[in-house]
Design a protein around this motif. Structure first.
Motif, mmCIF file in Angstrom:
data_model
loop_
_atom_site.group_PDB
_atom_site.id
_atom_site.type_symbol
_atom_site.label_atom_id
_atom_site.label_comp_id
_atom_site.label_asym_id
_atom_site.label_seq_id
_atom_site.Cartn_x
_atom_site.Cartn_y
_atom_site.Cartn_z
ATOM 1 N N LEU A 46 0.282 18.731 -6.971
ATOM 2 C CA LEU A 46 -0.562 18.963 -8.138
ATOM 3 C C LEU A 46 -1.836 18.144 -8.073
ATOM 4 N N THR A 47 -1.857 17.120 -7.228
ATOM 5 C CA THR A 47 -3.057 16.291 -7.039
ATOM 6 C C THR A 47 -3.210 16.002 -5.549
ATOM 7 N N ILE A 48 -4.393 15.537 -5.192
ATOM 8 C CA ILE A 48 -4.601 15.095 -3.812
ATOM 9 C C ILE A 48 -3.928 13.731 -3.623
ATOM 10 N N THR A 49 -3.668 13.380 -2.374
ATOM 11 C CA THR A 49 -3.034 12.098 -2.076
ATOM 12 C C THR A 49 -4.037 10.961 -2.248
ATOM 13 N N GLN A 50 -3.600 9.896 -2.923
ATOM 14 C CA GLN A 50 -4.443 8.732 -3.156
ATOM 15 C C GLN A 50 -3.760 7.471 -2.635
ATOM 16 N N ARG A 51 -4.559 6.546 -2.126
ATOM 17 C CA ARG A 51 -4.027 5.260 -1.661
ATOM 18 C C ARG A 51 -4.047 4.255 -2.827
ATOM 19 N N GLN A 52 -2.864 3.698 -3.139
ATOM 20 C CA GLN A 52 -2.730 2.681 -4.170
ATOM 21 C C GLN A 52 -2.255 1.380 -3.512
ATOM 22 N N GLY A 53 -2.591 0.258 -4.124
ATOM 23 C CA GLY A 53 -2.223 -1.017 -3.521
ATOM 24 C C GLY A 53 -1.900 -2.078 -4.548
ATOM 25 N N GLY A 54 -1.458 -3.224 -4.037
ATOM 26 C CA GLY A 54 -1.128 -4.366 -4.886
ATOM 27 C C GLY A 54 -0.760 -5.563 -4.025
ATOM 28 N N SER A 55 -0.326 -6.625 -4.676
ATOM 29 C CA SER A 55 0.026 -7.851 -3.955
ATOM 30 C C SER A 55 1.048 -8.635 -4.769
ATOM 31 N N GLY A 56 1.560 -9.715 -4.177
ATOM 32 C CA GLY A 56 2.527 -10.546 -4.880
ATOM 33 C C GLY A 56 3.145 -11.578 -3.961
ATOM 34 N N ARG B 16 3.702 -6.271 -6.356
ATOM 35 C CA ARG B 16 3.386 -5.188 -7.282
ATOM 36 C C ARG B 16 2.454 -4.157 -6.660
ATOM 37 N N SER B 17 2.547 -2.934 -7.175
ATOM 38 C CA SER B 17 1.633 -1.862 -6.804
ATOM 39 C C SER B 17 1.422 -0.967 -8.020
ATOM 40 N N ASN C 211 0.846 -1.187 0.000
ATOM 41 C CA ASN C 211 0.000 0.000 0.000
ATOM 42 C C ASN C 211 0.884 1.240 0.000
ATOM 43 N N ALA C 212 0.455 2.274 -0.707
ATOM 44 C CA ALA C 212 1.229 3.508 -0.768
ATOM 45 C C ALA C 212 0.287 4.702 -0.884
ATOM 46 N N ASP C 213 0.632 5.775 -0.181
ATOM 47 C CA ASP C 213 -0.085 7.046 -0.308
ATOM 48 C C ASP C 213 0.684 7.905 -1.318
#
Length: 260
Positions: free
Chosen positions: A69-79, A110-111, A55-57
């Protein structure tokens, strides 16, 4: 009358003496053996594998000024990943174990990285990481250790190639980079004898770990010339993993009977 009482007293005394003589010596009863203990002090090595979540902000910032330039978003992945390591433990106060260790992980967790200002996206991969720390455990049984651990960690994230939303390459990428941070975790380690397998020195451990890596900005670059664009990706990283490893303890003696 007095003669009768004296006669009865003499008979009773003789009967009691004869009964005591007929009894054998009191049998010897061996003291119960002390509870078995095990020696966990010494070096060990291990290897295994498992799976993880990433997970990453993330936000997009101006490369020159760092202005968002953008708002912070939470992105995720697995592996998945593999791991190898080594350590040393000390057993103290009977049922407590403390130790130091180091390990390394390699694989593909991955993310996703996105820049919504120009509608591009890419897959990032946590390729390798390492950790050095301490652990403290309590023996739930002579051959079963429950523990918590923590320490310092580093990770390498691989290069990300961007595409548009249709999956077409756009000639932009994010170079690979390193991050550093800390981790906490815990698990259970037990001898294979726990499962009825006779294998002195061989153990199995299952561990959960959370690793937190610092936030930093990395510029999005052109494929030609590797020149930075005006946009950069700023992100931290939080990775959770569960692994199972086979452990070999070099000095394992198994449960032994403590001496008085």
């Amino acid at each position: 009358m007095k003669k009768t009482l004296l006669a009865l007293t003499a008979v009773a005394a003789m009967t009691g003496s004869a009964s005591a003589a007929d009894l054998g010596a009191r049998p010897y009863v061996k003291a119960p053996a002390p509870a078995p203990v095990a020696n966990w002090t010494g070096f060990y090595i291990f290897g295994g594998g498992g799976g993880g979540l990433s997970n990453a902000d993330q936000s997009i910032v101006d490369t020159a000024t760092g202005t968002p330039l953008t708002i912070t978003q939470r992105q995720g992945g697995s592996g998945w990943f593999g791991t190898v390591g080594a350590g040393y433990d000390w057993q103290f106060s009977g049922t407590w174990v403390a130790g130091v260790f180091g390990d390394a992980q390699f694989g593909s967790i991955r993310s996703t990285i996105q820049d919504p200002t120009i509608d591009i996206t890419g897959n990032q991969k946590l390729e390798t990481s390492w950790a050095a720390g301490i652990r403290l455990g309590w023996l739930a049984a002579p051959n079963v250790l429950t523990y918590v651990n923590g320490g310092y960690s580093g990770a390498h994230f691989g290069r990300t190639n961007f595409t548009d939303l249709a999956g077409v390459p756009v000639g932009l990428h994010l170079n690979g980079y390193d991050r550093h941070g800390w981790f906490i975790g815990g698990g259970v380690e037990n001898s294979l004898n726990f499962f009825g397998i006779s294998s002195p020195g061989w153990f199995m451990k299952t561990e959960y770990r959370s690793a937190f890596y610092n936030a930093k900005s990395e510029p999005i670059r052109f494929d030609i010339g590797d020149l930075p664009t005006i946009n950069s990706v700023r992100a931290n990283s939080w990775n959770q993993t569960i692994s199972t490893s086979l452990v070999y303890r070099f000095n394992w003696t198994g449960p032994v009977v403590a001496k008085y």
